[in-house]
Motif scaffolding. Structure first.
Motif, PDB file in Angstrom:
ATOM      1  N   HIS A 160       0.818  -1.186   0.026  1.00 26.15           N
ATOM      2  CA  HIS A 160       0.108  -0.088  -0.005  1.00 26.15           C
ATOM      3  C   HIS A 160       0.716   1.203  -0.050  1.00 26.15           C
ATOM      4  O   HIS A 160       1.785   1.460   0.656  1.00 26.15           O
ATOM      5  N   ARG A 161       0.389   2.223  -0.930  1.00 23.92           N
ATOM      6  CA  ARG A 161       0.982   3.590  -0.951  1.00 23.92           C
ATOM      7  C   ARG A 161       2.737   3.283  -1.459  1.00 23.92           C
ATOM      8  O   ARG A 161       3.408   4.513  -0.957  1.00 23.92           O
ATOM      9  N   TYR A 162       3.067   2.608  -2.067  1.00 24.17           N
ATOM     10  CA  TYR A 162       4.166   2.458  -2.353  1.00 24.17           C
ATOM     11  C   TYR A 162       4.395   2.729  -3.973  1.00 24.17           C
ATOM     12  O   TYR A 162       3.694   2.328  -4.619  1.00 24.17           O
ATOM     13  N   LYS A 163       5.553   3.457  -4.213  1.00 26.53           N
ATOM     14  CA  LYS A 163       5.855   3.646  -5.729  1.00 26.53           C
ATOM     15  C   LYS A 163       6.865   3.113  -6.118  1.00 26.53           C
ATOM     16  O   LYS A 163       8.205   2.932  -5.366  1.00 26.53           O
ATOM     17  N   PHE A 164       7.196   2.399  -7.408  1.00 25.48           N
ATOM     18  CA  PHE A 164       8.054   1.569  -7.819  1.00 25.48           C
ATOM     19  C   PHE A 164       8.930   2.115  -8.842  1.00 25.48           C
ATOM     20  O   PHE A 164       8.290   2.855  -9.901  1.00 25.48           O
ATOM     21  N   ILE A 165      10.315   2.018  -8.934  1.00 30.49           N
ATOM     22  CA  ILE A 165      10.985   2.407  -9.752  1.00 30.49           C
ATOM     23  C   ILE A 165      11.753   0.950 -10.594  1.00 30.49           C
ATOM     24  O   ILE A 165      12.687   0.522  -9.522  1.00 30.49           O
ATOM     25  N   ILE A 166      11.787   0.728 -11.485  1.00 32.63           N
ATOM     26  CA  ILE A 166      12.417  -0.426 -11.981  1.00 32.63           C
ATOM     27  C   ILE A 166      13.465  -0.063 -13.151  1.00 32.63           C
ATOM     28  O   ILE A 166      13.385   0.627 -14.099  1.00 32.63           O
ATOM     29  N   LYS A 167      14.679  -0.768 -13.013  1.00 32.10           N
ATOM     30  CA  LYS A 167      15.832  -0.446 -13.781  1.00 32.10           C
ATOM     31  C   LYS A 167      16.262  -1.917 -14.230  1.00 32.10           C
ATOM     32  O   LYS A 167      16.827  -2.646 -13.289  1.00 32.10           O
ATOM     33  N   ILE A 168      16.321  -1.899 -15.709  1.00 32.16           N
ATOM     34  CA  ILE A 168      16.995  -3.021 -15.955  1.00 32.16           C
ATOM     35  C   ILE A 168      18.422  -2.880 -16.905  1.00 32.16           C
ATOM     36  O   ILE A 168      18.378  -1.783 -17.612  1.00 32.16           O
ATOM     37  N   LEU A 169      19.552  -3.541 -16.519  1.00 30.94           N
ATOM     38  CA  LEU A 169      20.836  -3.541 -17.236  1.00 30.94           C
ATOM     39  C   LEU A 169      21.248  -4.586 -17.837  1.00 30.94           C
ATOM     40  O   LEU A 169      21.119  -5.784 -17.268  1.00 30.94           O
ATOM     41  N   PHE A 170      21.514  -4.791 -19.015  1.00 32.12           N
ATOM     42  CA  PHE A 170      22.238  -5.554 -19.600  1.00 32.12           C
ATOM     43  C   PHE A 170      23.579  -5.416 -19.890  1.00 32.12           C
ATOM     44  O   PHE A 170      24.110  -4.396 -20.687  1.00 32.12           O
TER      45      PHE A 170
ATOM     46  N   TRP B  68      20.303   7.370  -3.473  1.00 31.03           N
ATOM     47  CA  TRP B  68      18.818   7.913  -3.266  1.00 31.03           C
ATOM     48  C   TRP B  68      18.830   8.450  -1.727  1.00 31.03           C
ATOM     49  O   TRP B  68      19.745   8.363  -0.815  1.00 31.03           O
ATOM     50  N   ILE B  69      17.795   9.533  -1.896  1.00 31.82           N
ATOM     51  CA  ILE B  69      17.612  10.026  -0.502  1.00 31.82           C
ATOM     52  C   ILE B  69      16.119   9.657  -0.256  1.00 31.82           C
ATOM     53  O   ILE B  69      15.518   9.846  -0.807  1.00 31.82           O
ATOM     54  N   TRP B  70      16.243   8.828   0.945  1.00 29.46           N
ATOM     55  CA  TRP B  70      15.025   8.199   0.914  1.00 29.46           C
ATOM     56  C   TRP B  70      14.729   7.751   2.614  1.00 29.46           C
ATOM     57  O   TRP B  70      15.609   8.123   3.599  1.00 29.46           O
ATOM     58  N   ASP B  71      13.439   7.432   3.168  1.00 29.07           N
ATOM     59  CA  ASP B  71      13.512   6.905   4.358  1.00 29.07           C
ATOM     60  C   ASP B  71      14.045   5.567   4.796  1.00 29.07           C
ATOM     61  O   ASP B  71      13.253   4.520   4.198  1.00 29.07           O
ATOM     62  N   VAL B  72      14.847   5.530   5.665  1.00 28.98           N
ATOM     63  CA  VAL B  72      15.418   4.110   5.930  1.00 28.98           C
ATOM     64  C   VAL B  72      14.594   3.240   6.319  1.00 28.98           C
ATOM     65  O   VAL B  72      14.612   1.788   6.335  1.00 28.98           O
TER      66      VAL B  72
END
Length: 200
Positions: free
Chosen positions: A145-155, A169-173
């Motif tokens: 609930h209330r999460y936003k997601f960032i998906i990064k794919i590297l080949f 990132w600056i985020w809430d630990v």
């Protein structure tokens, strides 16, 4: 020795002609009223002014110019009035992001989709977007609930090189988290990163 005195001119009280202050408008003059976009005659004029420098032509304008155009503003205001939400005062998620279960799911998606795929730059440019979409759908199904997601794919092609991948990132630990999943073949390494950011 004679001292010659210098004559100093007193500063002039008048401004030079090019530096004079602009004349103030007369006190009795009123400002010209801007046309409203809800007025039938003004709507097309405003559109023309905004699109004057544009290379596009206006083929069709919605809403049509009839008597109901003046009521559009009232409809917008009434629609916006319905979108009021009470503050929940919730500072933490109902269900915290579980990195381990998400990592297993992402690893499974990578393994299924990259079984027999060989390294190809053109293929991977499209495949990375498809994988990111599939992973995003799978992660949303967990219902965090209330999460936003960032998906990064590297080949990364294997060419005997070393590589370091770093993210900042600056985020809430306490509530934000991330997951990394890797799929490795003889010719390349596929790395999927999922960042989960909690929005209060």
């Amino acid at each position: 020795m004679d001292k010659r005195g210098r004559v100093v001119k007193p500063p002039s009280t008048q401004n030079p002609p090019n530096l004079q202050s602009p004349q103030a408008p007369p006190a009795g003059a009123k400002k010209e009223r801007r046309p409203s976009m809800f007025e039938k005659e003004s709507y097309a004029q405003i559109l023309r002014e905004r699109l004057r420098d544009s290379i596009h032509d206006v083929q069709y304008v919605e809403p049509p110019f009839d008597d109901s155009i003046a009521d559009i503003g009232k409809e917008w205001k009434s629609a916006l009035a319905k979108l009021k939400f009470a503050n929940s005062y919730r500072m933490e998620p109902l269900r915290k992001f579980q990195a381990h279960t998400v990592e297993i799911k992402v690893q499974q998606i990578l393994k299924e989709n990259l079984k027999e795929v060989k390294y190809d730059e053109k293929v991977f440019s499209h495949l990375s977007l498809e994988l990111a979409d599939r992973i995003l759908v799978a992660v949303k199904e967990f219902g965090f609930h209330r999460y936003k997601f960032i998906i990064k794919i590297l080949f990364i092609q294997k060419a005997g090189q070393a590589i370091n991948v770093a993210s900042r990132w600056i985020w809430d630990v306490a509530w934000d988290s991330w997951v990394a999943a890797k799929h490795e073949t003889e010719t390349y390494v596929a790395l999927a990163l999922v960042f989960a950011l909690y929005c209060e």
